[in-house]
Design a protein around this motif. Structure first.
Motif, PDB file in Angstrom:
ATOM      1  N   ALA A 149      22.772  41.643  30.618  1.00  0.00           N
ATOM      2  CA  ALA A 149      23.762  41.035  31.516  1.00  0.00           C
ATOM      3  C   ALA A 149      23.844  39.531  31.311  1.00  0.00           C
ATOM      4  N   SER A 154      28.045  39.316  33.653  1.00  0.00           N
ATOM      5  CA  SER A 154      28.425  40.358  34.618  1.00  0.00           C
ATOM      6  C   SER A 154      29.504  39.926  35.610  1.00  0.00           C
ATOM      7  N   THR A 157      30.817  41.779  39.104  1.00  0.00           N
ATOM      8  CA  THR A 157      29.814  42.745  39.567  1.00  0.00           C
ATOM      9  C   THR A 157      28.518  42.064  40.002  1.00  0.00           C
ATOM     10  N   ALA A 162      22.717  38.455  36.952  1.00  0.00           N
ATOM     11  CA  ALA A 162      22.679  37.987  35.570  1.00  0.00           C
ATOM     12  C   ALA A 162      22.073  36.591  35.493  1.00  0.00           C
TER      13      ALA A 162
END
Length: 252
Positions: A149, A154, A157, A162
């Motif tokens: 990530a 990311s 989300t 991350a």
């Protein structure tokens, strides 16, 4: 006094998912395993039970890695199994939500950083204090679990997650250089999309399947595939590797 016995590995967040797979594979490799957990006592007990049923040695220890005193107690408890040889820094959380960064509650941001970044540091500090040859230890290995990530961040989300995992990568590189002459190797495994309960807990149980089309190998990882990479980095075959961040991501 430390107990005598096989080499001990502490696996933080070892009650389920990738952590449980690492604990089970480590036991098969001959380690005595300390299965750390924060809340999932039943999961930790099940992992320990499987190891004991297979003739191995294991102990479940509750500790919140975000609490440095609890981390010290975790390492103290590990002495009952034998001499410490390795630590796998696997504990990590997302905050159990998926969404844009602007909508992540402040309390969630703080808790994710407390576990994923500060907790990682606390565990690494204690590991160095116990393993460093300069401090009377016998050397050993630290494996940190990051995430791919960190590559794209990311968006939409888990940007907060991350970011916390970015700290894992940086700490791995810096600490590896700092303790290389002290008999300690520090490496990192960065899983990609993996079939664990992490996604369902955040409200998107089909997230791994949705990402399959973006993965060159066309599927998510299984936890045991990540565990295999961890155990290889712990092995003598990887004895000249330190400061590495190894993606286990199917090419993504």
């Amino acid at each position: 006094m430390a107990g005598s016995g096989p080499d001990v590995v502490i696996v933080t967040g070892g009650s389920r998912g990738i952590g449980a797979a690492i604990a089970l594979r480590a036991a098969r490799a001959g380690y005595a395993v300390v299965v750390n957990y924060s809340a999932d006592a039943d999961g930790a007990a099940a992992v320990v039970g499987t190891i004991l049923a297979g003739g191995g040695s294991a102990l479940a220890v509750r500790a919140d890695v975000g609490d440095p005193d609890a981390v010290t107690a975790l390492f103290d408890a590990a002495r009952a199994l034998g001499p410490l040889a390795a630590v796998v820094n696997n504990a990590g959380i997302t905050g159990n939500l998926i969404g844009p960064l602007a909508e992540v509650p402040a309390a969630t941001v703080r808790r994710v950083l407390e576990v994923n970044a500060a907790g990682l540091i606390f565990v690494c500090q204690e590991a160095v204090r116990r393993l460093s040859r300069d401090r009377g230890g016998r050397g050993g290995s630290i494996i940190n679990i990051s995430s791919t990530a960190t590559k794209a961040g990311s968006p939409g989300t888990w940007v907060h997650y991350a970011a916390s995992k970015g700290a894992v990568d940086v700490l791995t590189v810096g600490l590896a250089a700092e303790v290389a002459t002290q008999g300690i190797r520090v490496n990192c495994v960065a899983p990609g999309s993996t079939n664990t309960g992490l996604h369902a807990a955040a409200g998107m149980p089909d997230r791994v399947e949705r990402l399959n089309s973006t993965i060159p190998m066309g599927r998510g990882a299984e936890p045991d595939e990540v565990a295999a990479a961890v155990l290889w980095l712990l092995s003598a075959e990887a004895g000249y590797i330190t400061g590495a961040v190894l993606p286990v991501s199917g090419g993504r």
